[in-house]
Design a protein around this motif. Structure first.
Motif, mmCIF file in Angstrom:
data_model
loop_
_atom_site.group_PDB
_atom_site.id
_atom_site.type_symbol
_atom_site.label_atom_id
_atom_site.label_comp_id
_atom_site.label_asym_id
_atom_site.label_seq_id
_atom_site.Cartn_x
_atom_site.Cartn_y
_atom_site.Cartn_z
ATOM 1 N N LEU A 1 0.854 -1.189 0.000
ATOM 2 C CA LEU A 1 0.000 0.000 0.000
ATOM 3 C C LEU A 1 0.884 1.232 0.000
ATOM 4 O O LEU A 1 1.821 1.334 0.795
ATOM 5 N N GLU A 2 0.573 2.149 -0.894
ATOM 6 C CA GLU A 2 1.218 3.456 -0.913
ATOM 7 C C GLU A 2 0.116 4.506 -0.810
ATOM 8 O O GLU A 2 -0.835 4.474 -1.596
ATOM 9 N N ILE A 3 0.240 5.413 0.154
ATOM 10 C CA ILE A 3 -0.675 6.544 0.279
ATOM 11 C C ILE A 3 0.166 7.791 0.041
ATOM 12 O O ILE A 3 1.120 8.051 0.781
ATOM 13 N N VAL A 4 -0.192 8.533 -0.999
ATOM 14 C CA VAL A 4 0.619 9.665 -1.433
ATOM 15 C C VAL A 4 -0.236 10.928 -1.476
ATOM 16 O O VAL A 4 -1.365 10.909 -1.977
ATOM 17 N N THR A 5 0.322 12.034 -0.953
ATOM 18 C CA THR A 5 -0.290 13.354 -1.061
ATOM 19 C C THR A 5 0.660 14.227 -1.877
ATOM 20 O O THR A 5 1.810 13.840 -2.096
ATOM 21 N N PRO A 6 0.232 15.405 -2.306
ATOM 22 C CA PRO A 6 1.156 16.273 -3.042
ATOM 23 C C PRO A 6 2.393 16.660 -2.218
ATOM 24 O O PRO A 6 3.453 16.914 -2.771
ATOM 25 N N GLU A 7 2.256 16.685 -0.901
ATOM 26 C CA GLU A 7 3.364 17.104 -0.046
ATOM 27 C C GLU A 7 4.325 15.985 0.338
ATOM 28 O O GLU A 7 5.488 16.231 0.594
ATOM 29 N N LYS A 8 3.810 14.744 0.429
ATOM 30 C CA LYS A 8 4.684 13.689 0.949
ATOM 31 C C LYS A 8 4.145 12.295 0.654
ATOM 32 O O LYS A 8 2.994 12.115 0.270
ATOM 33 N N GLN A 9 5.014 11.339 0.880
ATOM 34 C CA GLN A 9 4.636 9.919 0.868
ATOM 35 C C GLN A 9 4.108 9.672 2.290
ATOM 36 O O GLN A 9 4.874 9.605 3.234
ATOM 37 N N PHE A 10 2.804 9.563 2.451
ATOM 38 C CA PHE A 10 2.193 9.450 3.775
ATOM 39 C C PHE A 10 2.456 8.078 4.392
ATOM 40 O O PHE A 10 2.745 7.961 5.575
ATOM 41 N N PHE A 11 2.341 7.018 3.592
ATOM 42 C CA PHE A 11 2.555 5.659 4.095
ATOM 43 C C PHE A 11 2.966 4.754 2.940
ATOM 44 O O PHE A 11 2.426 4.848 1.846
ATOM 45 N N THR A 12 3.909 3.871 3.221
ATOM 46 C CA THR A 12 4.277 2.804 2.296
ATOM 47 C C THR A 12 4.570 1.575 3.132
ATOM 48 O O THR A 12 5.365 1.648 4.075
ATOM 49 N N GLY A 13 3.919 0.471 2.822
ATOM 50 C CA GLY A 13 4.179 -0.757 3.549
ATOM 51 C C GLY A 13 3.237 -1.874 3.151
ATOM 52 O O GLY A 13 2.283 -1.670 2.403
ATOM 53 N N GLN A 14 3.530 -3.048 3.679
ATOM 54 C CA GLN A 14 2.690 -4.218 3.443
ATOM 55 C C GLN A 14 1.494 -4.173 4.389
ATOM 56 O O GLN A 14 1.658 -3.911 5.593
ATOM 57 N N VAL A 15 0.305 -4.392 3.852
ATOM 58 C CA VAL A 15 -0.917 -4.382 4.656
ATOM 59 C C VAL A 15 -1.753 -5.615 4.327
ATOM 60 O O VAL A 15 -1.603 -6.218 3.270
ATOM 61 N N GLU A 16 -2.650 -5.953 5.260
ATOM 62 C CA GLU A 16 -3.559 -7.080 5.055
ATOM 63 C C GLU A 16 -4.893 -6.639 4.478
ATOM 64 O O GLU A 16 -5.521 -7.376 3.715
ATOM 65 N N SER A 17 -5.340 -5.437 4.856
ATOM 66 C CA SER A 17 -6.639 -4.926 4.417
ATOM 67 C C SER A 17 -6.580 -3.415 4.309
ATOM 68 O O SER A 17 -5.769 -2.761 4.969
ATOM 69 N N LEU A 18 -7.489 -2.876 3.503
ATOM 70 C CA LEU A 18 -7.614 -1.434 3.325
ATOM 71 C C LEU A 18 -9.087 -1.114 3.148
ATOM 72 O O LEU A 18 -9.792 -1.812 2.417
ATOM 73 N N ILE A 19 -9.555 -0.077 3.814
ATOM 74 C CA ILE A 19 -10.932 0.394 3.654
ATOM 75 C C ILE A 19 -10.863 1.872 3.294
ATOM 76 O O ILE A 19 -10.247 2.660 4.018
ATOM 77 N N LEU A 20 -11.487 2.222 2.181
ATOM 78 C CA LEU A 20 -11.458 3.597 1.682
ATOM 79 C C LEU A 20 -12.869 4.161 1.569
ATOM 80 O O LEU A 20 -13.806 3.429 1.254
ATOM 81 N N PRO A 21 -13.012 5.488 1.774
ATOM 82 C CA PRO A 21 -14.312 6.126 1.548
ATOM 83 C C PRO A 21 -14.462 6.431 0.055
ATOM 84 O O PRO A 21 -13.796 7.309 -0.484
ATOM 85 N N ALA A 22 -15.296 5.693 -0.632
ATOM 86 C CA ALA A 22 -15.499 5.873 -2.067
ATOM 87 C C ALA A 22 -16.824 6.589 -2.318
ATOM 88 O O ALA A 22 -17.616 6.796 -1.394
ATOM 89 N N VAL A 23 -17.048 6.942 -3.559
ATOM 90 C CA VAL A 23 -18.248 7.688 -3.928
ATOM 91 C C VAL A 23 -19.522 6.975 -3.495
ATOM 92 O O VAL A 23 -20.459 7.597 -3.015
ATOM 93 N N ASP A 24 -19.549 5.653 -3.626
ATOM 94 C CA ASP A 24 -20.765 4.901 -3.314
ATOM 95 C C ASP A 24 -20.687 4.154 -1.985
ATOM 96 O O ASP A 24 -21.390 3.181 -1.780
#
Length: 135
Positions: free
Chosen positions: A7-30
């Motif tokens: 998982l890589e989480i990137v913002t314009p300012e920085k690399q917020f997180f990079t690492g191995q993960v088991e699960s991810l939950i995101l707020p999507a449009v639906d």
């Protein structure tokens, strides 16, 4: 051991997180969008809200703003305008931002200002929700 993906989480300012993960939950449009290793490839829009990822058996919460996620079977890249951990949120500042956005919405100015105000309100509300869940 649980299957993981990068998982890589990137913002314009920085690399917020990079690492191995088991699960991810995101707020999507639906609604909330759950991802685990082996997920089918997809690109999805991210809405302002609370996201979570599970690494080493432990859940980590964060607040994200609008953006996109590219998901593959062995990795996910989340590109968002901003990301922060609930413990880093200044609750009073978020409350003031929410009040300003609500006031701008009541003034009903141009369409562009309306869109910006709705986005600011969504960000502030997401930050406050995450800060309240933490306490």
């Amino acid at each position: 051991m649980a299957k993981t993906f990068l998982l890589e989480i990137v913002t314009p300012e920085k690399q917020f997180f990079t690492g191995q993960v088991e699960s991810l939950i995101l707020p999507a449009v639906d609604g909330s969008y759950g991802i685990e290793a082996g997920h089918e490839p997809v690109v999805t829009a991210i809405e302002p809200g609370e996201a979570r990822y599970k690494a080493d058996g432990e859940w980590h919460d964060l607040v994200v703003t609008q953006g996109f996620a590219e998901i593959m079977s062995d990795y996910a890249v989340v590109l968002v305008s901003a990301a922060e951990r609930p413990e880093d949120i200044d609750q009073a500042r978020a409350e003031r931002a929410k009040e300003r956005a609500e006031e701008r919405l009541r003034q009903k100015e141009s369409r562009l200002e309306y869109i910006h105000s709705k986005a600011a309100l969504a960000r502030a509300t997401a930050r406050l929700t995450a800060a309240h869940h933490r306490h």
